[in-house]
Design a protein around this motif. Sequence first.
Motif, short mmCIF file in Angstrom:
data_model
loop_
_atom_site.label_atom_id
_atom_site.label_comp_id
_atom_site.label_asym_id
_atom_site.label_seq_id
_atom_site.Cartn_x
_atom_site.Cartn_y
_atom_site.Cartn_z
N VAL A 154 -81.10 78.50 22.12
CA VAL A 154 -80.16 77.91 21.16
C VAL A 154 -80.27 76.38 21.24
N ARG A 155 -80.41 75.76 20.08
CA ARG A 155 -80.48 74.29 20.02
C ARG A 155 -79.25 73.77 19.29
N ILE A 156 -78.47 72.96 19.98
CA ILE A 156 -77.24 72.41 19.40
C ILE A 156 -77.35 70.89 19.33
N GLU A 157 -77.10 70.35 18.14
CA GLU A 157 -77.17 68.90 17.93
C GLU A 157 -75.88 68.38 17.31
N ARG A 158 -75.52 67.18 17.70
CA ARG A 158 -74.41 66.47 17.02
C ARG A 158 -75.03 65.59 15.94
N ARG A 159 -74.54 65.70 14.73
CA ARG A 159 -75.07 64.93 13.62
C ARG A 159 -74.11 63.80 13.24
N TYR A 160 -74.70 62.67 12.85
CA TYR A 160 -73.92 61.48 12.52
C TYR A 160 -74.34 60.94 11.16
N ALA A 161 -73.46 60.15 10.56
CA ALA A 161 -73.75 59.44 9.31
C ALA A 161 -73.17 58.04 9.41
N VAL A 204 -82.65 80.55 12.09
CA VAL A 204 -81.25 80.61 11.65
C VAL A 204 -80.60 79.27 12.00
N THR A 205 -80.08 78.59 10.99
CA THR A 205 -79.44 77.29 11.17
C THR A 205 -78.05 77.30 10.56
N THR A 206 -77.08 76.84 11.32
CA THR A 206 -75.70 76.73 10.81
C THR A 206 -75.15 75.34 11.15
N GLU A 207 -74.25 74.87 10.28
CA GLU A 207 -73.65 73.55 10.47
C GLU A 207 -72.15 73.62 10.19
N ASP A 208 -71.39 72.93 11.02
CA ASP A 208 -69.94 72.86 10.81
C ASP A 208 -69.37 71.80 11.75
N PRO A 209 -68.31 71.10 11.31
CA PRO A 209 -67.68 70.11 12.21
C PRO A 209 -67.08 70.76 13.45
N ASP A 210 -66.73 72.04 13.32
CA ASP A 210 -66.16 72.78 14.45
C ASP A 210 -67.29 73.54 15.14
N LEU A 211 -67.55 73.22 16.40
CA LEU A 211 -68.65 73.84 17.12
C LEU A 211 -68.47 75.35 17.23
N THR A 271 -70.34 63.73 12.06
CA THR A 271 -70.06 64.51 10.85
C THR A 271 -69.96 66.01 11.13
N HIS A 272 -70.90 66.54 11.94
CA HIS A 272 -70.87 67.98 12.18
C HIS A 272 -71.83 68.36 13.31
N PHE A 273 -71.70 69.59 13.75
CA PHE A 273 -72.65 70.17 14.70
C PHE A 273 -73.71 70.97 13.93
N ARG A 274 -74.91 70.97 14.47
CA ARG A 274 -75.99 71.76 13.89
C ARG A 274 -76.56 72.67 14.97
N ILE A 275 -76.60 73.96 14.70
CA ILE A 275 -77.10 74.94 15.66
C ILE A 275 -78.32 75.64 15.05
#
Length: 228
Positions: free
Chosen positions: A91-98, A51-58, A109-113
């Motif tokens: 749970v794996r939480i990453e900060r994503r950048y562009a 299960v993977t979710t992404e959003d700028p708001d953690l 850009t967003h968080f990825r869980i």
Amino acid sequence: MQKIATVVLFALVAGAAITATAAGGVDRRVVVVGIASRAVVPDIVVWTVTVTTEDPDLQVAKRVNDERISAVLDVAETVASSHNDIETGPVRIERRYARNDLTNMREFTHFRIERKIKITQQNFEGFEKVLNELVMCAEVELSYYYEVSGEPELYEELRLLALDHAKAKAKSMVERLDSELGQVVEINELSVSRGSWTKGDSPPPKIDRASPEERTITVSLSVTFEIE
């Protein structure tokens, strides 16, 4: 229960070596390879749901991830025979950048869980139903593979069968030379082959159960005996 076909056993001569000892005598040994095989059909399905979710708001990303995980667990509880059949990963939480083309700088850009759930289904009943329900959990990655119940015990049995047949083969060879088989000097496990089953992201269409094919599990041992 697993379906077991006829056991096929045979031993191959790996070689016979006669080496000189330090005392000038002869150290006589025979080396044989014993192989034991058994054809089996798997009786367990192991599902892996990511299960993977992404959003700028953690908080939003976490809430959506929790909702999907809860939906997957609801399905898992209808499949699992016990709590041990459900394994929930960390749970794996990453900060994503562009990279910004104007500033040539990386910008958030967003968080990825991401979280994984492993579900063990002890039989193939309702395979298609389980698949559909997991897919309906929305935006999950799904895969499965097959296992055989009691596989460790099966390997141990095959090792003993391979050893027994290697001994019988070596005894037959040595008696042919008018000698007697001595003590075991060395035993080496050459290989343990599980055969190959196809893992897939989806099963064959229009079925109500998985359709794994029979495969052969093989154990081979190299055994060295003294010749008396």
